[in-house]
Design a protein around this motif. Structure first.
Motif, PDB file in Angstrom:
ATOM      1  N   HIS A   1       0.806  -1.224   0.000  1.00 15.53           N
ATOM      2  CA  HIS A   1       0.000   0.000   0.000  1.00 15.53           C
ATOM      3  C   HIS A   1       0.843   1.280   0.000  1.00 15.53           C
TER       4      HIS A   1
ATOM      5  N   ARG B   1       2.698   3.308  -3.989  1.00 16.47           N
ATOM      6  CA  ARG B   1       1.955   3.874  -5.122  1.00 16.47           C
ATOM      7  C   ARG B   1       2.878   4.619  -6.085  1.00 16.47           C
TER       8      ARG B   1
ATOM      9  N   GLU C   1      -0.176  -4.250   3.851  1.00 18.77           N
ATOM     10  CA  GLU C   1      -1.362  -4.446   3.020  1.00 18.77           C
ATOM     11  C   GLU C   1      -0.990  -4.309   1.554  1.00 18.77           C
TER      12      GLU C   1
ATOM     13  N   LEU D   1      -1.409  -3.107  -2.406  1.00 18.39           N
ATOM     14  CA  LEU D   1      -1.953  -1.995  -3.165  1.00 18.39           C
ATOM     15  C   LEU D   1      -2.944  -2.600  -4.161  1.00 18.39           C
TER      16      LEU D   1
ATOM     17  N   TYR E   1      -6.113   3.652  -7.173  1.00 17.50           N
ATOM     18  CA  TYR E   1      -5.438   2.802  -6.204  1.00 17.50           C
ATOM     19  C   TYR E   1      -6.241   2.798  -4.909  1.00 17.50           C
TER      20      TYR E   1
ATOM     21  N   GLN F   1      -6.616   0.698  -0.794  1.00 15.14           N
ATOM     22  CA  GLN F   1      -6.128  -0.217   0.215  1.00 15.14           C
ATOM     23  C   GLN F   1      -7.310  -1.069   0.641  1.00 15.14           C
TER      24      GLN F   1
END
Length: 178
Positions: free
Chosen positions: A89, A92, A162, A164, A171, A173
């Motif tokens: 996560h 990005r 977590e 992505l 995007y 989570q």
């Protein structure tokens, strides 16, 4: 000749689906975001992908789709290996670099993140959620894309992070999907 007679019959009939409608339908599919790295040294590049899937456990292998118009396609063909970097996560910015959104090309896409070289010569993102070092087992050319079958040679995992996710054109989570 197809081993599936009904598929052979369908091939003779032109089925038309609106491209924009199809794209929109695929946006309903939440998918993990990966960066696929290819090449070595100055001859390296890569792309952001949501079309990554396991194929088999024996031997460990994955499937990745790549647009054959991509700058990564000829590099992949020259080197015969790739790395699947499943993004966490907090990565990005890596997805954006490899998507070409920022105008970065080739080796420029690797800037702004930490990388290490793997046994196949491809680059792995340090602290990726998971890293799969793959030798290209086969590439099946269909329509605008190549379907890559990669034999996994090594796996690295990051725990307690977590993934992505890409869903509805953005995007996400997992904790923010609800």
């Amino acid at each position: 000749m197809s081993i599936f007679p009904s598929v052979a019959r369908l091939a003779h009939h032109e089925l038309t689906v609106d491209a924009d409608l199809f794209k929109d339908s695929m946006r309903h599919l939440a998918a993990a975001v990966s960066v696929i790295t290819v090449g070595r040294g100055a001859d390296r590049t890569g792309f952001t992908a949501t079309s990554v899937s396991s194929l088999a456990i024996d031997p460990p292998s994955v499937i990745v789709s790549i647009n054959r118009a991509s700058s990564s396609w000829p590099v992949l063909q020259r080197h015969g290996s790739f790395c699947v970097n499943m993004l966490a996560h907090d990565q990005r910015h890596v997805a954006d670099s490899f998507s070409g959104r920022n105008g970065q090309k080739g080796a420029e896409r690797y800037q702004g993140a930490d990388w290490r070289e793997l046994s196949t010569g491809t680059m792995a993102l340090v602290n990726a959620l998971a890293v799969l070092d793959c030798e290209l087992d086969d590439a099946i050319e269909r329509h605008s894309h190549g379907i890559l079958i990669g034999r996994v040679r090594a796996v690295t995992l990051r725990h307690n992070a977590e993934p992505l996710i890409y869903w509805h054109g953005a995007y996400r989570q997992i904790s923010t999907l609800g």
